[in-house]
Design a protein around this motif. Structure first.
Motif, PDB file in Angstrom:
ATOM      1  N   ASP A  26     -19.235   4.776  -3.620  1.00 17.42           N
ATOM      2  CA  ASP A  26     -18.682   6.549  -4.028  1.00 17.42           C
ATOM      3  C   ASP A  26     -19.366   6.803  -5.066  1.00 17.42           C
ATOM      4  O   ASP A  26     -19.256   6.010  -6.663  1.00 17.42           O
TER       5      ASP A  26
ATOM      6  N   GLN B 276      -9.999   0.984  -0.619  1.00 17.99           N
ATOM      7  CA  GLN B 276      -8.652   2.035  -0.251  1.00 17.99           C
ATOM      8  C   GLN B 276      -8.497   0.814   0.812  1.00 17.99           C
ATOM      9  O   GLN B 276      -8.793   1.510   1.423  1.00 17.99           O
TER      10      GLN B 276
ATOM     11  N   ARG C   4      -5.996  -0.817   3.905  1.00 17.51           N
ATOM     12  CA  ARG C   4      -5.053  -0.244   4.182  1.00 17.51           C
ATOM     13  C   ARG C   4      -4.508  -1.286   5.407  1.00 17.51           C
ATOM     14  O   ARG C   4      -5.476  -2.019   6.195  1.00 17.51           O
TER      15      ARG C   4
ATOM     16  N   ALA D 214      -0.715   0.864   2.105  1.00 15.15           N
ATOM     17  CA  ALA D 214      -2.503   0.599   1.749  1.00 15.15           C
ATOM     18  C   ALA D 214      -1.779   0.462  -0.510  1.00 15.15           C
ATOM     19  O   ALA D 214      -1.148   1.386  -0.391  1.00 15.15           O
TER      20      ALA D 214
ATOM     21  N   ASP E 162      -4.725   2.460  -3.499  1.00 13.94           N
ATOM     22  CA  ASP E 162      -5.960   3.367  -3.476  1.00 13.94           C
ATOM     23  C   ASP E 162      -5.615   3.214  -5.396  1.00 13.94           C
ATOM     24  O   ASP E 162      -4.812   2.980  -6.137  1.00 13.94           O
TER      25      ASP E 162
ATOM     26  N   THR F 294      -7.404   6.116  -7.309  1.00 14.42           N
ATOM     27  CA  THR F 294      -7.875   7.330  -7.587  1.00 14.42           C
ATOM     28  C   THR F 294      -7.777   8.517  -9.030  1.00 14.42           C
ATOM     29  O   THR F 294      -7.899   7.495  -9.801  1.00 14.42           O
TER      30      THR F 294
ATOM     31  N   TYR G 119      -3.592   4.038 -10.206  1.00 16.27           N
ATOM     32  CA  TYR G 119      -3.749   2.994  -9.069  1.00 16.27           C
ATOM     33  C   TYR G 119      -1.957   3.353  -8.492  1.00 16.27           C
ATOM     34  O   TYR G 119      -1.232   3.450  -9.081  1.00 16.27           O
ATOM     35  N   ARG G 120      -2.345   2.942  -6.679  1.00 18.57           N
ATOM     36  CA  ARG G 120      -0.749   3.320  -6.323  1.00 18.57           C
ATOM     37  C   ARG G 120      -1.262   2.150  -4.880  1.00 18.57           C
ATOM     38  O   ARG G 120      -1.581   1.697  -4.081  1.00 18.57           O
TER      39      ARG G 120
END
Length: 193
Positions: A70, A101, A103, A117, A119, A121, A142-143
Motif C-alpha cells: 500500500d 486489515q 478480519r 476486524a 485496522d 488507518t 489502530y482499531r
C-alpha cells in the motif's frame, strides 16, 4: 490541545482493477487520486494519490496467499506491506489473516455475517493553522471492531460496528503542535451499494 480545523474533507475518485493471471494467480491494482484538505490551506499540498497493489495465489481450494504493498502517499507512513492468507476452513467461516486489515467473519444466515476486524488507518490533509499559516496534518491510529454485516434485497450492504481506537497520533509537517489524542470508542454504521 491542538489547532486542527474542525472539519477536513476528502474529495476523490477510487479506481480499481482486478484480474486473473492464469488459473491460480490474480492481481488487484487500485488508486484514489483526490484533494485532501480543509480547503483553506495550500491546494498544492492537498493533491494526493494513495495506491495499492497485490497479487493472490490460490494455494488450495480453501487457501489463498496474498502479497502486496500500500502506498498511502502520506508524510507519516511511506509504504505499508500487505501480506498474509485468506483461509476458508468451512463455508460459514472466513479468516482474512492479512496485514494491515485482518478480519475473521462468520456467516450467521444467508444474509447476515458477524465479524471481528482490526485496522491500521489514517489520512493526511492540507490545512490552514491559526494565524493563517499553511501546514499539513497527518493522523493515524489502530482499531479493533466487532461488527454485523447485512445484505439487503435491494443490493445494498449494511455494516454496523463498535470497537476501540488506540495509539492515535496527530502530527504536523511543521513539527509544531503534534498531539496524541486519547484512546476512544468507535461506533459506525455504513450503507454501501
Amino acid at each position: 490541545q491542538t489547532d486542527l480545523p474542525p472539519r477536513v474533507y476528502d474529495l476523490g475518485m477510487g479506481l480499481r482493477r482486478r484480474g486473473e493471471l492464469g488459473e491460480q494467480w490474480a492481481y488487484e491494482l487500485a488508486a484514489r487520486p483526490g484533494l485532501y484538505s480543509d480547503f483553506q490551506g495550500s491546494l498544492r499540498d492537498a493533491w494526493r494519490c494513495p495506491a495499492h497493489g497485490a497479487v493472490y495465489y490460490q494455494a488450495a481450494e480453501f487457501l489463498q496467499l496474498v502479497l502486496g504493498i500500500d502506498y498511502p502517499h502520506r508524510d507519516d507512513v511511506a509504504l505499508v506491506p500487505v501480506a498474509g492468507a485468506v483461509y476458508r476452513p468451512m463455508p460459514e467461516l472466513r479468516l482474512d489473516l492479512v496485514f494491515p486489515q485482518p478480519r475473521v467473519a462468520f456467516r450467521l444466515t444467508k444474509k447476515r455475517t458477524a465479524y471481528v476486524a482490526a485496522d491500521f488507518t489514517g489520512d493526511m490533509w492540507a490545512i490552514e493553522r491559526m494565524g493563517g499559516t499553511a501546514d499539513v496534518a497527518s493522523y493515524r491510529d489502530y482499531r479493533v471492531v466487532v461488527g454485523l454485516e447485512s445484505s439487503q434485497h435491494t443490493g445494498a450492504v449494511l455494516f454496523s460496528e463498535i470497537g476501540c481506537v488506540f495509539e492515535r497520533r496527530l502530527e504536523y509537517r511543521s513539527g509544531s503542535g503534534d498531539y496524541p489524542p486519547l484512546d476512544t470508542l468507535l461506533w459506525r454504521s455504513v450503507v454501501a451499494y
